[in-house]
Structure formats: C-alpha cells, structure tokens
Design an enzyme around this catalytic site. Structure first.
Site, PDB file in Angstrom:
ATOM      1  N   ASP A  27       0.839  -1.200   0.000  1.00 27.75           N
ATOM      2  CA  ASP A  27       0.000   0.000   0.000  1.00 27.75           C
ATOM      3  C   ASP A  27       0.873   1.249   0.000  1.00 27.75           C
ATOM      4  O   ASP A  27       1.968   1.260   0.571  1.00 27.75           O
ATOM      5  CB  ASP A  27      -0.891  -0.013   1.247  1.00 27.75           C
ATOM      6  CG  ASP A  27      -2.034   0.980   1.156  1.00 27.75           C
ATOM      7  OD1 ASP A  27      -2.329   1.460   0.042  1.00 27.75           O
ATOM      8  OD2 ASP A  27      -2.633   1.282   2.204  1.00 27.75           O
ATOM      9  N   ASN A  82     -10.308  -2.667  -6.744  1.00 26.88           N
ATOM     10  CA  ASN A  82      -9.366  -1.785  -7.447  1.00 26.88           C
ATOM     11  C   ASN A  82      -9.783  -1.471  -8.884  1.00 26.88           C
ATOM     12  O   ASN A  82      -9.224  -0.555  -9.509  1.00 26.88           O
ATOM     13  CB  ASN A  82      -7.958  -2.387  -7.448  1.00 26.88           C
ATOM     14  CG  ASN A  82      -7.264  -2.281  -6.114  1.00 26.88           C
ATOM     15  OD1 ASN A  82      -6.357  -3.056  -5.816  1.00 26.88           O
ATOM     16  ND2 ASN A  82      -7.691  -1.346  -5.263  1.00 26.88           N
TER      17      ASN A  82
END
Length: 246
Positions: free
Chosen positions: A27, A75
């Site tokens: 991340d 995503n």
C-alpha cells in the site's frame, strides 16, 4: 545471485524461528508518487521494483510462504490509466519472473483470473503449472482478489457438491472450507505486514488471517526495505501467541 546469504540479514539479528506465512499488503504507491509530484502510475512502477527486491530477500532469509496483495476486486474502480499500468506490470512480471527468481519457487495467483484478458489468464495458469512441483518457497500474488469473494466462491463449490450428493451439509467443516480456498494446502498467515500508515486488513485473506499478528508502519510500500522487514520479523518473534489459550 542472491543479495544476501541465507539467514544473513540486514540487521544480523533475525530469530531462528520465522513465520510460516507472511502476508504483505502493498500500500502507498500512489501516495509515494503524489508526494514527489509524479503521476500515480509511476508509483506503481516503483512499487513493482520494490516487490522484486523484497521477494528476493524473503527467499534469501528462508521464508517458506509469502503472499502479496497486488490488486483487489475493488481496485477496478480506479482510473483507467492506473489500471492499465498495473495490468502492464503484471505482464512484465510474468515474463520476468524466471529471471529474478531462481528455480524451486512455486508461484500461485490468488483470486478470480476470469476478469483478466485471455492472454494474461493463460500466462498466469502456465506459470502456476510450470512451478507447481517447486518446494523451496511459495510466492502468492493476490490479483482480482477479495477475502469475502473467496469465501463465497468456496461456499458455492461446497453447495454444488451437496446438491450433487457428494457431501452432506453436516459434513462441511472449517477444514473442508479451507480446502476450497485459493490457498489450499498453504499454512494460514502468521504475520501480516502493511506499510503506508493504514490500520486495516482491507478484505485480504480474512479467513487465513484469523490468528495472524499484524505489523503496521507509516513507510510507503516503494520505500519498504529489507531492514524494515527484519524489524517486523523480530517484533513478531517477541509476541506471545496464545490462540485462545492462556
């Protein structure tokens, strides 16, 4: 050539007993780029470079099972240019994987491959088949993956077996569910590492992380180093895991 000898680490202080499965939530790529005035896709390219470095190091120190959260089912909501960059990086990775990983590393893609272009699906399946017999380390990449989606997928498989008379509902156990997950045969996660300052699991391996320990750091993924991994492993070794006991 390995960057480090086996168990020769940055800190030279790793514990003897390492986690059987370390999960990485990669991340902070976009924020890394934004901090430098660069487009978000550039951050993903740097994150991909660091992924290779960390994988090499994991193998050098003897970790047996490592998994990386690369692309979630959510995503797909990101901007098109960012998604295209990530897909191109997947393709490059599959072509390049044999160059930066020595033999005896098994590769597994966790998630629903059907959402990807046909050529990418074929490359993933071929890589899994070609490395299925390797035993030194298992490297898992979660792509188009969601923990709840994985459990629902396993439930559908078991429901079909019940409808077909192959099993009875009372035969369904935790182990039978585990046997239908993408991680079948892989130890549950012992340690989850999440850079970037976020303090959540984000739907990653939620079944497999039932008793996992967590390590959070504000470092963004492109800057996450082998030295930081050493810190996480040492921190893990200092925790007392009771698994519901005393």
């Amino acid at each position: 050539m390995a960057l480090f000898g086996k168990k020769e680490t940055i800190s030279n202080a790793l514990p003897e007993n390492l986690p059987k499965h370390v999960g990485f939530i990669m991340d902070g790529n976009g924020r890394w780029a934004k901090k430098r005035g660069l487009p978000r896709p550039f951050g993903h390219k740097e994150g991909a470079k660091n992924f290779k470095k960390i994988v090499r190091y994991c193998k050098d120190i003897g970790l047996q099972n490592i998994s990386f959260y690369a692309f979630s089912t959510e995503n797909w909501q990101r901007p098109d240019d960012e998604i295209h960059t990530i897909m191109d990086l997947f393709r490059e990775y599959i072509v390049d994987v044999r160059n930066f990983l020595s033999e005896n590393t098994r590769m597994i893609f966790l998630g629903d491959k059907s959402a990807f272009d046909e050529d990418l699906q074929e490359k993933m399946i071929k890589l899994e088949e070609d490395t299925a017999h390797y035993t030194e380390m298992t490297l898992m990449m979660a792509v188009n993956y969601g923990g709840r989606d994985e459990i629902a997928h396993a439930a559908r498989i078991l429901a079909k077996k019940a409808v077909n008379g192959e099993i009875h509902p009372e035969d369904i156990t935790e182990q039978s569910i585990s046997n239908e997950l993408y991680t079948k045969g892989i130890p549950d996660v012992d340690l989850v590492i999440r850079p970037s300052g976020e303090l959540r699991l984000s739907n990653y391996l939620i079944w497999q992380c039932a008793y996992a320990e967590y390590y959070f750091t504000d470092i963004l993924w492109p800057d996450f180093s082998p030295a930081e991994l050493d810190k996480a492993l040492i921190d893990f070794d200092n925790r007392h895991r009771r698994f519901g006991g005393v």
